[in-house]
Design an enzyme around this catalytic site. Sequence first.
Site: not given
Length: 433
Positions: A62-63, A140, A59
């Site tokens: 991905e960012h 998040e 993740h």
Amino acid sequence: MSTAPVLAATDDIKATTFLLDNGMEVVVIPDHRAPIVTHMVWYKIGSADEPPGKSGIAHFVEHLMFKAATINHAAGQLDRAVVEIGGSHNAFTSYDYTAYYQTVAPSALEQMMSFEADRMFNLSITDDDIQTERDVILEERRSGVDNDPEALLREEIDATLWQNQPYRIPVIGWMQEMEKLDWPDAKAFYDEYYTPNNAVLVVAGDVEPETVKALAEKTYGTVPAAPGLARIRPVEPVQNTRRTLTLTNERISVPRFSTQWVVPSYRTASPGEAEALDLLAEILGGGTRSRLYQQLVVKQGIAAEVGAYFEGVMLDATSFIIYGSPRGAAKLADLEAAADAEVARIARDGVTRDELDKAKDRYVRSAIFAQDEQEFIANIYGATLATGGNVQDVQQWPDRIRKVSTDQVKAVAARYLASDHSTTGYLLPKTEN
């Protein structure tokens, strides 16, 4: 509910597939009803492929991919290009894949391909990028999980359900490991997995296969392949215990339960089993016509919410879930017992030919209606190919669904949904001591 490959091939919408010389798979789904195109790149890498101690790295990358610059483009240049033409773009990470997509006018397709091909190979990261995006994913985690009792319970259920599979680790990662993620971690992950021969390109919309092929060869075709990748996952042992866990929280006013079982996915199941599990979920708890809804909401009046879910498109084994919340003065224990009784009734007595036929009709109709959603079509093909399937698996799904028998539905219920190897989570209001 289900995430099965719900797409039927029709005379109007057919998929074409081909392979670039560097090993990148390409799927094109022409749909000329509107002058738009959805362009998606799926990498066969997700959180379940992360090295030990590095949870959240998929993740995190991905960012970095979504925000950071490359050696050819400044940070934010892709975002500005999409906004200027009135398009949209985003990205997401799952257990088994990471995907990036844009929805734009067909005239912008080559530009989008160029951006994606560039960041597949030329990502350029600064210390500020690392700090900023790490802070973003930590926030998040805090807002989306740590401050959400239902999300916390789902994490605890997953960590209990899976004894050996990496699906037990949350996609976003564990906080104490996320805090330590750095550029060497991200670069090692990016260098190993972000390669054309580990990716699937899906283009759906107002395009022709020949055009997409020429553009793909011009853009993605210039990115060099890397050594072949083998996805070696730990194997889940046979489960033989019933496990329960309870979370109490002052934010909860209505209690709920969720019971899960380990079951095969479309990739790991024997022929017909996954399709039978899909139809079992539909018959048992797929909507207002389901057994759970009719019995517990309509007839007995003890449920405010109830349903069943099969997560079929996964690389490894997956889960089958039933869940519910009581209504009014009804007790959670009574609701759970009534839901369990419906599961046991199907395992013992099976389903009728009529309700199976109606479930099949609803499913296949939903598959046809789903074709109106261009992005949905692209997602189904991408997820299926990223988890070991192929175009034929998607297109033949309705025919396989139609062939499921009542005996097959009864068999999967009896074989997999036994109470002595289930995992149940309870979310309860916090009471004063």
